[in-house]
Design a protein around this motif. Structure first.
Motif, mmCIF file in Angstrom:
data_model
loop_
_atom_site.group_PDB
_atom_site.id
_atom_site.type_symbol
_atom_site.label_atom_id
_atom_site.label_comp_id
_atom_site.label_asym_id
_atom_site.label_seq_id
_atom_site.Cartn_x
_atom_site.Cartn_y
_atom_site.Cartn_z
ATOM 1 N N ARG A 16 1.016 -1.073 -0.089
ATOM 2 C CA ARG A 16 0.029 -0.005 -0.099
ATOM 3 C C ARG A 16 0.827 1.162 -0.215
ATOM 4 O O ARG A 16 0.566 2.186 -0.483
ATOM 5 C CB ARG A 16 -0.956 0.049 1.238
ATOM 6 N N HIS A 29 -7.283 9.404 0.636
ATOM 7 C CA HIS A 29 -5.716 9.648 0.730
ATOM 8 C C HIS A 29 -4.981 10.728 -0.221
ATOM 9 O O HIS A 29 -4.422 11.577 0.112
ATOM 10 C CB HIS A 29 -5.274 8.452 1.046
ATOM 11 N N TYR A 67 -7.810 4.541 -2.377
ATOM 12 C CA TYR A 67 -6.833 5.643 -2.330
ATOM 13 C C TYR A 67 -7.206 6.992 -2.588
ATOM 14 O O TYR A 67 -6.371 7.873 -2.110
ATOM 15 C CB TYR A 67 -5.537 5.451 -2.976
ATOM 16 N N ASP A 78 1.726 1.811 -3.618
ATOM 17 C CA ASP A 78 0.560 2.082 -4.235
ATOM 18 C C ASP A 78 0.598 3.834 -4.156
ATOM 19 O O ASP A 78 0.235 4.366 -5.344
ATOM 20 C CB ASP A 78 -0.514 1.640 -3.933
ATOM 21 N N VAL A 79 0.307 4.274 -3.035
ATOM 22 C CA VAL A 79 0.237 5.696 -2.684
ATOM 23 C C VAL A 79 1.336 6.388 -3.387
ATOM 24 O O VAL A 79 1.173 7.326 -4.066
ATOM 25 C CB VAL A 79 0.371 5.974 -1.292
#
Length: 109
Positions: free
Chosen positions: A30, A56, A53, A33-34
């Motif tokens: 994760r 975020h 996401y 991914d961000v």
């Protein structure tokens, strides 16, 4: 995985961004991914669904690359918070020390 942690990094413009060491494989994925979504755009290849996401990304889309990496590293298991329950406070041999990461261009003020 020699350190018993999952390491996350993302390649951006031929440079590797080290994102930190995580105690769980999914947390490392994760983090990747961000970073990929912010640095490479919404069409980047990621591990999980983009909809996970979106909230975020609204917060992080205005961050610089350095701010993004610092934010992600703070979430890693390698980020030391010391024994204090307060952010920015650590103990060193019977005394407490408070720091701000960067202020007016100076680090660890």
């Amino acid at each position: 995985r020699l350190t018993r942690r999952w390491e996350a990094s993302c390649w951006v413009q031929r440079k590797q961004l080290y994102l930190g060491g995580f105690d769980e494989e999914e947390k490392a994925a994760r983090a990747y991914d961000v970073a990929a979504l912010v640095c490479k755009g919404l069409d980047a290849q990621i591990n999980f669904h983009l909809k996970d996401y979106m909230q975020h990304l609204e917060v992080l889309r205005h961050c610089s690359q350095e701010e993004l990496v610092a934010h992600i590293r703070r979430q890693s298991s390698a980020f030391s918070r010391g024994k204090s329950k307060y952010r920015g406070v650590s103990g060193h041999e019977l005394r407490w020390e408070a720091r701000i990461g960067q202020y007016e261009g100076k680090k660890n003020v």
